[in-house]
Design a protein around this motif. Structure first.
Motif, mmCIF file in Angstrom:
data_model
loop_
_atom_site.group_PDB
_atom_site.id
_atom_site.type_symbol
_atom_site.label_atom_id
_atom_site.label_comp_id
_atom_site.label_asym_id
_atom_site.label_seq_id
_atom_site.Cartn_x
_atom_site.Cartn_y
_atom_site.Cartn_z
ATOM 1 N N ASN A 273 0.803 -1.232 0.000
ATOM 2 C CA ASN A 273 0.000 0.000 0.000
ATOM 3 C C ASN A 273 0.833 1.278 0.000
ATOM 4 O O ASN A 273 0.267 2.377 -0.035
ATOM 5 C CB ASN A 273 -1.004 0.019 1.164
ATOM 6 N N ASP A 274 2.164 1.147 0.054
ATOM 7 C CA ASP A 274 2.984 2.341 -0.126
ATOM 8 C C ASP A 274 2.878 2.803 -1.575
ATOM 9 O O ASP A 274 2.585 2.016 -2.485
ATOM 10 C CB ASP A 274 4.454 2.041 0.203
ATOM 11 N N VAL A 275 3.133 4.088 -1.787
ATOM 12 C CA VAL A 275 3.129 4.660 -3.136
ATOM 13 C C VAL A 275 4.562 5.029 -3.490
ATOM 14 O O VAL A 275 5.179 5.866 -2.824
ATOM 15 C CB VAL A 275 2.216 5.896 -3.220
ATOM 16 N N PHE A 276 5.077 4.393 -4.525
ATOM 17 C CA PHE A 276 6.468 4.592 -4.931
ATOM 18 C C PHE A 276 6.492 5.300 -6.279
ATOM 19 O O PHE A 276 5.844 4.882 -7.226
ATOM 20 C CB PHE A 276 7.183 3.246 -5.045
ATOM 21 N N TRP A 277 7.249 6.402 -6.346
ATOM 22 C CA TRP A 277 7.335 7.132 -7.600
ATOM 23 C C TRP A 277 8.782 7.226 -8.050
ATOM 24 O O TRP A 277 9.593 7.905 -7.443
ATOM 25 C CB TRP A 277 6.752 8.544 -7.452
ATOM 26 N N ALA A 278 9.083 6.510 -9.132
ATOM 27 C CA ALA A 278 10.365 6.660 -9.807
ATOM 28 C C ALA A 278 10.120 7.587 -10.993
ATOM 29 O O ALA A 278 9.512 7.184 -11.985
ATOM 30 C CB ALA A 278 10.898 5.310 -10.270
ATOM 31 N N SER A 279 10.562 8.823 -10.879
ATOM 32 C CA SER A 279 10.241 9.829 -11.891
ATOM 33 C C SER A 279 11.214 9.709 -13.058
ATOM 34 O O SER A 279 12.075 10.556 -13.287
ATOM 35 C CB SER A 279 10.288 11.239 -11.292
ATOM 36 N N SER A 280 11.071 8.622 -13.786
ATOM 37 C CA SER A 280 11.959 8.324 -14.896
ATOM 38 C C SER A 280 11.130 7.864 -16.078
ATOM 39 O O SER A 280 9.977 7.441 -15.927
ATOM 40 C CB SER A 280 12.947 7.221 -14.492
ATOM 41 N N ASP A 281 11.700 7.923 -17.263
ATOM 42 C CA ASP A 281 11.050 7.328 -18.428
ATOM 43 C C ASP A 281 11.167 5.811 -18.326
ATOM 44 O O ASP A 281 12.188 5.286 -17.846
ATOM 45 C CB ASP A 281 11.720 7.821 -19.714
ATOM 46 N N ILE A 282 10.140 5.108 -18.784
ATOM 47 C CA ILE A 282 10.167 3.649 -18.660
ATOM 48 C C ILE A 282 11.246 3.011 -19.519
ATOM 49 O O ILE A 282 11.611 1.855 -19.295
ATOM 50 C CB ILE A 282 8.802 3.018 -19.005
#
Length: 500
Positions: A273-282
């Motif tokens: 339920n944590d929200v993880f954001w890797a702000s990168s292009d896939i």
């Protein structure tokens, strides 16, 4: 082993250590051997085991009753569109697309080029490839014709999955003309091209080869997971090589799942339920590892953001994402933090936005300036953690678990200590270990941990010569630096041909 316990015995007790970690994923067939070191310089991991990456990312969470949990949040500043996919929804979309692929004869070992913008269908395509055992190669949307054509030729892709366009800084970039021209330049041409028609552009389709996304999946029978060997390739990711040569790095299925599943809890402290954001292009390694696969292996929520990033970052939108979706952990490039700091928006947004959900920020890319680290730490009152890794390694070589630091005080000029599985040393130009604090070539003793530097597509000899021949028994990272008295690694220079 609790999630915070990062054992220092992974090198000395290699097999037992990784066997324990491998229990955290689901296997269709148990492996017979944890590591086969007879294959040099890079051993094979979990030999004889059978599994499926998509199963571990989606099915096992749905089977465990977590199907209603949010798997993916899509937010587009370009179109204003917002979507959320539960694990059940993402599974259904993936099994349908995988069924359509299987119906067209796409299966184990086939190569698939994915040339798409930051939209959910890109992730669905990646997971569908994994489901049928196909090998995907995700290429940055907008990549030039010649480079795209060379990767099509190198992989001999059977299928290309694309969209009619991407949106870059408010501009429409048509993808289909690039795809068509690239195909025309290849000797080995793909059999099929699936096109998602976006509202901004309706691309003409070539009869017999091109298919509209929704026509392609119509009446498709949902596809079960294909059993693949742990050592079978999952994807090919291209990074820069010497003299501009593109190198297609191979990632396997078993070691990849075991390793990423472990890093999400033991390095990034992720929980359900944590929200993880890797702000990168896939298309980048950060996007592969920590936007797509890592969070989904752990049953968490990942964020897919279509908007201005990099040098044209929209700082306000960046901070909005953190607040609106209650991001728990952020993995981002140092350029993003520098841009936000330069615009001096954090103090202002603290008055109107709530960043209390954010527990820590992890940095990739270039070395972070010490004053930037301290500024964010003091402003947000959370750990800002620099760590070190490469496209070749798939996951961090040096990092710190911020919830289990104990008395360990990170050096703000360092990228922390080597984590289990990595034996980092510093050598001089003659291959002799340097004295403490003396700058030299950073190398990693073999064998490397699971999933790291498995091989290079169609270039095994070059792969071995470029990475392992200079210092026998070591991986030559190409970076220089030194190790301080506390075992913390200080990077002095980065090798420009190795791209995160």
């Amino acid at each position: 082993m609790s999630k915070q316990q990062i054992s220092p015995l992974s090198t000395e007790e290699l097999e037992e250590y990784w066997a324990t970690i491998a229990e955290k994923i689901e296997w269709f067939k148990p492996y017979k051997q944890v590591i086969d070191k007879s294959i040099v310089p890079i051993p094979q991991w979990f030999v004889g085991g059978q599994m499926n990456t998509c199963h571990n990312a989606l099915d096992r969470h749905v089977n465990a009753g977590r199907g209603k949990n949010i798997a993916l949040i899509y937010d587009s500043d370009m179109t204003g569109e917002r979507q959320q996919y539960s694990y059940q929804m993402l599974l259904e979309a993936t099994t349908t697309f995988a069924g359509a692929m299987a119906r067209q004869g796409i299966g184990k070992g086939d190569r698939v080029i994915i040339y798409m913008p930051m939209i959910p269908q890109a992730i669905i395509a990646m997971l569908a490839c994994a489901r049928v055992g196909a090998i995907h190669s995700v290429i940055y949307g907008g990549t030039a014709v010649e480079e795209l054509a060379s990767r099509m030729e190198d992989t001999k892709a059977k299928l290309v999955i694309t969209a009619s366009c991407g949106l870059k800084s408010g501009q429409i970039v048509e993808y289909k003309p690039i795809i068509d021209e690239a195909i025309d330049q290849t000797i080995h041409q793909p059999d099929l091209c699936v096109v998602l028609q976006r509202q901004h552009v309706n691309s003409p389709l070539k009869f017999g080869r091109d298919h509209n996304w929704f026509d392609f999946i119509a009446d498709a029978v949902p596809q079960d997971c294909v059993h693949v060997e742990a050592t079978d390739p999952l994807y090919i990711i291209y990074a820069s090589g010497v003299m501009g040569k593109q190198k297609g790095l191979i990632r396997d299925n078993g070691g990849h799942a075991v390793e990423l599943n472990w890093t999400m809890t033991s390095i990034y402290n992720l929980e359900l339920n944590d929200v993880f954001w890797a702000s990168s292009d896939i298309s980048c390694i950060v996007g592969h590892s920590y936007l797509v696969y890592g969070p989904l292996f752990n049953g968490a929520t990942t964020i897919l953001y279509e908007g201005k990033q990099g040098n044209s970052l929209d700082a306000g939108a960046f901070l909005r994402i953190i607040d609106e979706y209650k991001v728990t952990y952020l993995l981002t490039d140092i350029k993003a933090l520098e841009t936000i700091k330069a615009e001096n928006l954090v103090a202002e947004k603290l008055q109107t936005h709530n960043f209390s959900s954010l527990k820590s920020i992890y940095l990739t890319g270039d070395k972070c300036k010490e004053n930037t680290l301290l500024w964010y730490k003091n402003t947000l009152n959370i750990p800002i953690i620099d760590h070190w890794w490469q496209t070749e390694t798939i996951w961090p070589i040096a990092a710190v678990n911020n919830l289990d630091c104990g008395n360990f005080k990170p050096n703000p000029t360092a990228v922390s200590r080597a984590i289990p599985g990595w034996n980092v040393q510093v050598l001089d130009s003659n291959g002799i270990p340097t004295n403490g604090g003396e700058t030299g070539e950073i190398v990693c003793r073999l064998p490397l941990p699971p999933a790291s530097l498995v091989n290079q597509w169609n270039a095994e000899t070059y792969f071995i010569e470029s990475h392992f021949s200079v210092y026998p028994g070591f991986y030559k990272t190409g970076d220089t630096g030194y190790v301080d008295d506390n075992g913390q690694i200080i990077i002095v220079t980065r090798f420009c041909n190795i791209v995160i």
